[in-house]
Design a protein around this motif. Structure first.
Motif, mmCIF file in Angstrom:
data_model
loop_
_atom_site.group_PDB
_atom_site.id
_atom_site.type_symbol
_atom_site.label_atom_id
_atom_site.label_comp_id
_atom_site.label_asym_id
_atom_site.label_seq_id
_atom_site.Cartn_x
_atom_site.Cartn_y
_atom_site.Cartn_z
ATOM 1 N N SER A 85 -11.987 -49.792 -19.505
ATOM 2 C CA SER A 85 -11.516 -49.052 -18.375
ATOM 3 C C SER A 85 -10.067 -49.230 -18.521
ATOM 4 O O SER A 85 -9.400 -50.009 -18.949
ATOM 5 N N SER A 86 -9.179 -47.899 -17.817
ATOM 6 C CA SER A 86 -7.882 -48.070 -17.819
ATOM 7 C C SER A 86 -7.376 -49.119 -16.889
ATOM 8 O O SER A 86 -6.175 -49.311 -17.255
ATOM 9 N N TYR A 87 -8.201 -49.648 -16.113
ATOM 10 C CA TYR A 87 -7.605 -50.599 -15.165
ATOM 11 C C TYR A 87 -7.605 -51.946 -15.932
ATOM 12 O O TYR A 87 -6.690 -52.769 -15.557
ATOM 13 N N ALA A 88 -8.203 -52.171 -17.249
ATOM 14 C CA ALA A 88 -7.770 -53.319 -18.010
ATOM 15 C C ALA A 88 -6.391 -53.416 -18.390
ATOM 16 O O ALA A 88 -5.830 -54.716 -18.331
ATOM 17 N N VAL A 89 -5.511 -52.452 -18.756
ATOM 18 C CA VAL A 89 -4.298 -52.496 -19.307
ATOM 19 C C VAL A 89 -3.423 -53.057 -17.790
ATOM 20 O O VAL A 89 -2.458 -53.790 -17.876
ATOM 21 N N LEU A 90 -3.775 -52.426 -16.776
ATOM 22 C CA LEU A 90 -3.208 -52.722 -15.717
ATOM 23 C C LEU A 90 -3.264 -54.242 -15.217
ATOM 24 O O LEU A 90 -2.258 -54.988 -14.800
ATOM 25 N N ALA A 91 -4.618 -54.663 -15.474
ATOM 26 C CA ALA A 91 -4.834 -56.196 -15.280
ATOM 27 C C ALA A 91 -4.313 -57.070 -16.316
ATOM 28 O O ALA A 91 -3.589 -58.114 -15.824
ATOM 29 N N ALA A 92 -3.793 -56.629 -17.329
ATOM 30 C CA ALA A 92 -3.217 -57.385 -18.400
ATOM 31 C C ALA A 92 -1.666 -57.583 -18.122
ATOM 32 O O ALA A 92 -1.086 -58.633 -18.113
ATOM 33 N N PHE A 93 -1.040 -56.434 -17.210
ATOM 34 C CA PHE A 93 0.177 -56.442 -16.758
ATOM 35 C C PHE A 93 0.201 -57.496 -15.666
ATOM 36 O O PHE A 93 1.119 -58.361 -15.536
ATOM 37 N N TRP A 114 -1.641 -57.027 -26.157
ATOM 38 C CA TRP A 114 -2.973 -56.320 -25.710
ATOM 39 C C TRP A 114 -2.819 -54.953 -25.094
ATOM 40 O O TRP A 114 -3.446 -54.032 -25.553
ATOM 41 N N ALA A 115 -2.065 -55.280 -24.107
ATOM 42 C CA ALA A 115 -1.894 -53.772 -23.030
ATOM 43 C C ALA A 115 -1.202 -52.866 -24.175
ATOM 44 O O ALA A 115 -1.823 -51.498 -23.941
ATOM 45 N N GLN A 116 -0.155 -53.111 -25.177
ATOM 46 C CA GLN A 116 0.264 -52.179 -26.034
ATOM 47 C C GLN A 116 -0.722 -51.586 -26.711
ATOM 48 O O GLN A 116 -0.591 -50.284 -26.904
ATOM 49 N N GLU A 117 -1.440 -52.257 -27.312
ATOM 50 C CA GLU A 117 -2.538 -51.783 -28.168
ATOM 51 C C GLU A 117 -3.592 -51.084 -27.627
ATOM 52 O O GLU A 117 -4.206 -50.216 -28.399
ATOM 53 N N ASN A 118 -3.819 -51.332 -26.302
ATOM 54 C CA ASN A 118 -5.099 -50.686 -25.744
ATOM 55 C C ASN A 118 -4.447 -49.404 -24.581
ATOM 56 O O ASN A 118 -5.454 -48.844 -24.148
ATOM 57 N N LEU A 124 1.891 -45.771 -20.396
ATOM 58 C CA LEU A 124 1.545 -47.254 -19.888
ATOM 59 C C LEU A 124 1.954 -48.026 -21.387
ATOM 60 O O LEU A 124 2.377 -49.264 -21.381
ATOM 61 N N LYS A 125 1.743 -47.364 -22.523
ATOM 62 C CA LYS A 125 2.218 -48.151 -23.888
ATOM 63 C C LYS A 125 3.893 -48.436 -23.875
ATOM 64 O O LYS A 125 4.098 -49.458 -24.131
ATOM 65 N N ALA A 126 4.466 -47.542 -23.038
ATOM 66 C CA ALA A 126 5.945 -47.651 -22.991
ATOM 67 C C ALA A 126 6.124 -48.689 -22.033
ATOM 68 O O ALA A 126 7.086 -49.777 -22.607
ATOM 69 N N ILE A 127 5.414 -49.069 -20.929
ATOM 70 C CA ILE A 127 5.741 -50.245 -20.245
ATOM 71 C C ILE A 127 5.450 -51.208 -20.777
ATOM 72 O O ILE A 127 6.329 -52.507 -20.692
ATOM 73 N N ALA A 128 4.454 -51.450 -21.557
ATOM 74 C CA ALA A 128 3.710 -52.666 -22.219
ATOM 75 C C ALA A 128 4.909 -52.980 -23.302
ATOM 76 O O ALA A 128 5.400 -54.221 -23.581
ATOM 77 N N THR A 129 5.125 -52.151 -24.042
ATOM 78 C CA THR A 129 6.320 -52.256 -25.166
ATOM 79 C C THR A 129 7.638 -52.932 -24.589
ATOM 80 O O THR A 129 8.156 -53.766 -25.093
ATOM 81 N N THR A 130 8.095 -52.468 -23.550
ATOM 82 C CA THR A 130 9.426 -52.800 -22.981
ATOM 83 C C THR A 130 9.462 -54.155 -22.351
ATOM 84 O O THR A 130 10.335 -55.031 -22.483
ATOM 85 N N ARG A 131 8.159 -54.430 -21.825
ATOM 86 C CA ARG A 131 8.055 -55.744 -21.132
ATOM 87 C C ARG A 131 7.768 -56.632 -22.339
ATOM 88 O O ARG A 131 8.261 -57.748 -22.038
ATOM 89 N N LEU A 132 6.956 -56.333 -23.245
ATOM 90 C CA LEU A 132 6.976 -57.226 -24.473
ATOM 91 C C LEU A 132 8.205 -57.572 -24.957
ATOM 92 O O LEU A 132 8.483 -58.989 -25.256
#
Length: 210
Positions: A85-93, A114-118, A124-132
């Motif tokens: 689910s797309s919510y999984a990435v949000l849950a990872a955040f 994990w969020a970046q890869e999925n 969403l990938k950009a958000i995960a990348t900058t936060r990482l």
């Protein structure tokens, strides 16, 4: 195309066509109707799954405001149950933020990677990348943070990435490169809604000659 001159000839032609092709036609109709029903059933199933994931995700979010709630455990359980689910990435955040708040930077980095890869979208990938990268900076893992920011991201993140690179250089004591990247961030619109960037630039301003 053959032209039939009488109704009897047309009727005989239709009968002959149905005799030869009737089974195929009716089978095609049956398959078509079955496919339509199956498609509607599939869509309904997808809708129900999305609603279930949404409700479950809302519970994870609500748990962040509940004292004594194990947000990390709930997030992990959600991701396992709704991995596609797309919510999984949000849950990872959510899990990553909770981990940062508890100074569990390794866990936060793992969730964000994990969020970046999925991530299903570039945003969403950009958000995960900058936060990482921010987490890796906090870990003083400067080389990894810089490598993370070298990923291809949407143009709207150029200012954010430049500022983060400035932070990385500054943390290593390289004020010249830090100033260059802060200015680059400002040139790309990074000052809009971000007064802290101006403070960083002012702190690193080259001394004027008397």
């Amino acid at each position: 195309m053959e032209i039939y001159s009488t109704e009897e000839q047309q009727e005989e032609a239709i009968k002959g066509f149905l005799k030869e092709h009737g089974v195929s036609i009716f089978l095609g109709i049956a398959i078509g109707l079955g496919g339509l029903y199956g498609w509607k059933t599939y869509n309904q199933s997808q809708l129900e799954s999305a609603e279930m994931a949404s409700d479950a995700f809302n519970k994870v979010v609500q748990s962040t405001a509940e004292e004594g709630s194990d947000v990390l455990a709930q997030s992990e359980a959600f991701i396992s149950a709704h991995e596609d689910s797309s919510y999984a990435v949000l849950a990872a955040f959510v899990a990553a933020k909770e981990a940062v708040d508890n100074n569990q930077l390794d866990v936060a980095a793992q969730k964000l990677q994990w969020a970046q890869e999925n991530a299903a979208t570039a945003e969403l990938k950009a958000i995960a990348t900058t936060r990482l990268a921010r987490v890796q900076l906090a870990q003083q893992n400067f080389e990894a943070a810089m490598a993370t920011l070298n990923a291809e991201l949407p143009a709207s993140y150029e200012a954010n990435v430049a500022e983060l690179k400035g932070d990385i250089y500054l943390a290593q004591g390289d004020k010249d490169n830090a100033r260059t990247h802060y200015q680059n961030a400002a040139d790309k619109g990074g000052l809009e809604g971000n007064p802290l960037l101006q403070v960083k630039l002012d702190d690193l301003a080259a001394p004027t000659q008397a």
